[in-house]
Scaffold this motif. Structure first.
Motif, PDB file in Angstrom:
ATOM      1  N   ASP A 166      23.497  27.176  24.644  1.00 19.04           N
ATOM      2  CA  ASP A 166      23.074  26.628  23.352  1.00 19.04           C
ATOM      3  C   ASP A 166      22.282  27.648  22.555  1.00 19.04           C
ATOM      4  O   ASP A 166      22.511  27.841  21.363  1.00 19.04           O
ATOM      5  CB  ASP A 166      22.242  25.368  23.581  1.00 19.04           C
ATOM      6  N   ARG A 167      21.350  28.326  23.200  1.00 19.00           N
ATOM      7  CA  ARG A 167      20.548  29.340  22.500  1.00 19.00           C
ATOM      8  C   ARG A 167      21.408  30.520  22.034  1.00 19.00           C
ATOM      9  O   ARG A 167      21.204  31.046  20.957  1.00 19.00           O
ATOM     10  CB  ARG A 167      19.426  29.839  23.402  1.00 19.00           C
ATOM     11  N   ALA A 168      22.375  30.905  22.863  1.00 19.67           N
ATOM     12  CA  ALA A 168      23.240  32.022  22.483  1.00 19.67           C
ATOM     13  C   ALA A 168      24.099  31.664  21.276  1.00 19.67           C
ATOM     14  O   ALA A 168      24.222  32.460  20.338  1.00 19.67           O
ATOM     15  CB  ALA A 168      24.133  32.421  23.657  1.00 19.67           C
ATOM     16  N   SER A 169      24.674  30.462  21.264  1.00 26.58           N
ATOM     17  CA  SER A 169      25.509  30.081  20.121  1.00 26.58           C
ATOM     18  C   SER A 169      24.663  29.878  18.874  1.00 26.58           C
ATOM     19  O   SER A 169      25.105  30.197  17.762  1.00 26.58           O
ATOM     20  CB  SER A 169      26.325  28.827  20.441  1.00 26.58           C
ATOM     21  N   MET A 170      23.425  29.386  19.023  1.00 34.77           N
ATOM     22  CA  MET A 170      22.552  29.231  17.867  1.00 34.77           C
ATOM     23  C   MET A 170      22.177  30.591  17.291  1.00 34.77           C
ATOM     24  O   MET A 170      22.183  30.783  16.072  1.00 34.77           O
ATOM     25  CB  MET A 170      21.274  28.480  18.251  1.00 34.77           C
ATOM     26  N   LEU A 171      21.878  31.534  18.164  1.00 35.64           N
ATOM     27  CA  LEU A 171      21.521  32.870  17.705  1.00 35.64           C
ATOM     28  C   LEU A 171      22.693  33.541  16.999  1.00 35.64           C
ATOM     29  O   LEU A 171      22.519  34.176  15.959  1.00 35.64           O
ATOM     30  CB  LEU A 171      21.044  33.723  18.873  1.00 35.64           C
ATOM     31  N   GLN A 172      23.894  33.377  17.544  1.00 32.68           N
ATOM     32  CA  GLN A 172      25.069  33.961  16.902  1.00 32.68           C
ATOM     33  C   GLN A 172      25.324  33.341  15.534  1.00 32.68           C
ATOM     34  O   GLN A 172      25.694  34.040  14.588  1.00 32.68           O
ATOM     35  CB  GLN A 172      26.306  33.779  17.787  1.00 32.68           C
ATOM     36  N   LEU A 173      25.111  32.048  15.400  1.00 35.70           N
ATOM     37  CA  LEU A 173      25.309  31.396  14.110  1.00 35.70           C
ATOM     38  C   LEU A 173      24.254  31.838  13.108  1.00 35.70           C
ATOM     39  O   LEU A 173      24.570  32.127  11.949  1.00 35.70           O
ATOM     40  CB  LEU A 173      25.276  29.877  14.278  1.00 35.70           C
ATOM     41  N   LEU A 174      23.004  31.950  13.548  1.00 35.49           N
ATOM     42  CA  LEU A 174      21.923  32.329  12.634  1.00 35.49           C
ATOM     43  C   LEU A 174      21.993  33.788  12.203  1.00 35.49           C
ATOM     44  O   LEU A 174      21.579  34.129  11.098  1.00 35.49           O
ATOM     45  CB  LEU A 174      20.567  32.041  13.284  1.00 35.49           C
ATOM     46  N   THR A 175      22.502  34.646  13.059  1.00 40.74           N
ATOM     47  CA  THR A 175      22.608  36.061  12.701  1.00 40.74           C
ATOM     48  C   THR A 175      23.897  36.372  11.963  1.00 40.74           C
ATOM     49  O   THR A 175      24.090  37.486  11.507  1.00 40.74           O
ATOM     50  CB  THR A 175      22.523  36.945  13.954  1.00 40.74           C
ATOM     51  N   GLY A 176      24.785  35.415  11.857  1.00 36.27           N
ATOM     52  CA  GLY A 176      26.026  35.627  11.126  1.00 36.27           C
ATOM     53  C   GLY A 176      27.151  36.186  11.957  1.00 36.27           C
ATOM     54  O   GLY A 176      28.201  36.537  11.418  1.00 36.27           O
ATOM     55  N   GLU A 177      26.986  36.276  13.264  1.00 43.27           N
ATOM     56  CA  GLU A 177      28.040  36.795  14.131  1.00 43.27           C
ATOM     57  C   GLU A 177      29.151  35.771  14.345  1.00 43.27           C
ATOM     58  O   GLU A 177      30.269  36.134  14.657  1.00 43.27           O
ATOM     59  CB  GLU A 177      27.450  37.209  15.485  1.00 43.27           C
ATOM     60  N   ALA A 178      28.834  34.492  14.197  1.00 44.61           N
ATOM     61  CA  ALA A 178      29.822  33.430  14.379  1.00 44.61           C
ATOM     62  C   ALA A 178      29.633  32.393  13.278  1.00 44.61           C
ATOM     63  O   ALA A 178      28.559  32.274  12.695  1.00 44.61           O
ATOM     64  CB  ALA A 178      29.652  32.778  15.742  1.00 44.61           C
ATOM     65  N   ASP A 179      30.700  31.674  12.982  1.00 33.77           N
ATOM     66  CA  ASP A 179      30.605  30.637  11.959  1.00 33.77           C
ATOM     67  C   ASP A 179      31.125  29.296  12.464  1.00 33.77           C
ATOM     68  O   ASP A 179      31.522  28.432  11.695  1.00 33.77           O
ATOM     69  CB  ASP A 179      31.350  31.049  10.696  1.00 33.77           C
ATOM     70  N   ASP A 180      31.090  29.093  13.773  1.00 27.41           N
ATOM     71  CA  ASP A 180      31.594  27.878  14.395  1.00 27.41           C
ATOM     72  C   ASP A 180      30.463  26.861  14.530  1.00 27.41           C
ATOM     73  O   ASP A 180      29.767  26.808  15.542  1.00 27.41           O
ATOM     74  CB  ASP A 180      32.189  28.200  15.761  1.00 27.41           C
ATOM     75  N   LEU A 181      30.273  26.051  13.502  1.00 28.08           N
ATOM     76  CA  LEU A 181      29.211  25.062  13.516  1.00 28.08           C
ATOM     77  C   LEU A 181      29.499  23.946  14.520  1.00 28.08           C
ATOM     78  O   LEU A 181      28.593  23.441  15.172  1.00 28.08           O
ATOM     79  CB  LEU A 181      29.005  24.473  12.119  1.00 28.08           C
ATOM     80  N   SER A 182      30.755  23.579  14.668  1.00 29.94           N
ATOM     81  CA  SER A 182      31.087  22.508  15.623  1.00 29.94           C
ATOM     82  C   SER A 182      30.808  22.945  17.064  1.00 29.94           C
ATOM     83  O   SER A 182      30.349  22.154  17.880  1.00 29.94           O
ATOM     84  CB  SER A 182      32.546  22.089  15.470  1.00 29.94           C
ATOM     85  N   GLY A 183      31.072  24.204  17.386  1.00 28.55           N
ATOM     86  CA  GLY A 183      30.760  24.715  18.721  1.00 28.55           C
ATOM     87  C   GLY A 183      29.265  24.690  18.990  1.00 28.55           C
ATOM     88  O   GLY A 183      28.837  24.385  20.105  1.00 28.55           O
TER      89      GLY A 183
END
Length: 107
Positions: free
Chosen positions: A56-73
């Motif tokens: 959860d923390r890894a996917s949140m960090l990736q979303l916040l830094t712009g590395e990923a855009d998968d909000l549903s994940g």
């Protein structure tokens, strides 16, 4: 130059410190065997909490830094982490209830 100026400020969100049960570091020695049954179930529950929280923390960090855009994940990972934590809390509550029930027994 860093394209995302928020990335260094968000690194504190990615903390890998595991949540361990208090008895894992102070095991008793002697005739007691902690390797089977309930101990395995309890340690597996804590490992599940740690793994889902880390994901959860890894996917949140990736979303916040712009590395990923998968909000549903991100939402699915957050829900998994919440459910794993609720399971661990329920196991803990049942363990405390059983302990207090045993302490109420007359010898």
């Amino acid at each position: 130059m860093n394209p995302n100026p928020l990335a260094p400020n968000l690194m504190h969100l990615f903390n890998n410190t595991p949540v361990l049960p208090p008895s894992s570091t102070a095991r008793r020695t002697g005739t007691d065997d902690f390797t089977g049954g309930f101990a395995n179930i309890l340690s597996a529950a804590f490992e599940n909490v740690n793994a889902t929280d880390h994901a959860d923390r890894a996917s949140m960090l990736q979303l916040l830094t712009g590395e990923a855009d998968d909000l549903s994940g991100l939402l699915i990972d957050a829900q998994k982490a919440e459910l794993a934590l609720q399971l661990a809390l329920q196991i803990r509550n049942k363990l405390i209830d059983a302990y207090t029930e045993i302490m109420r027994m007359q010898v």
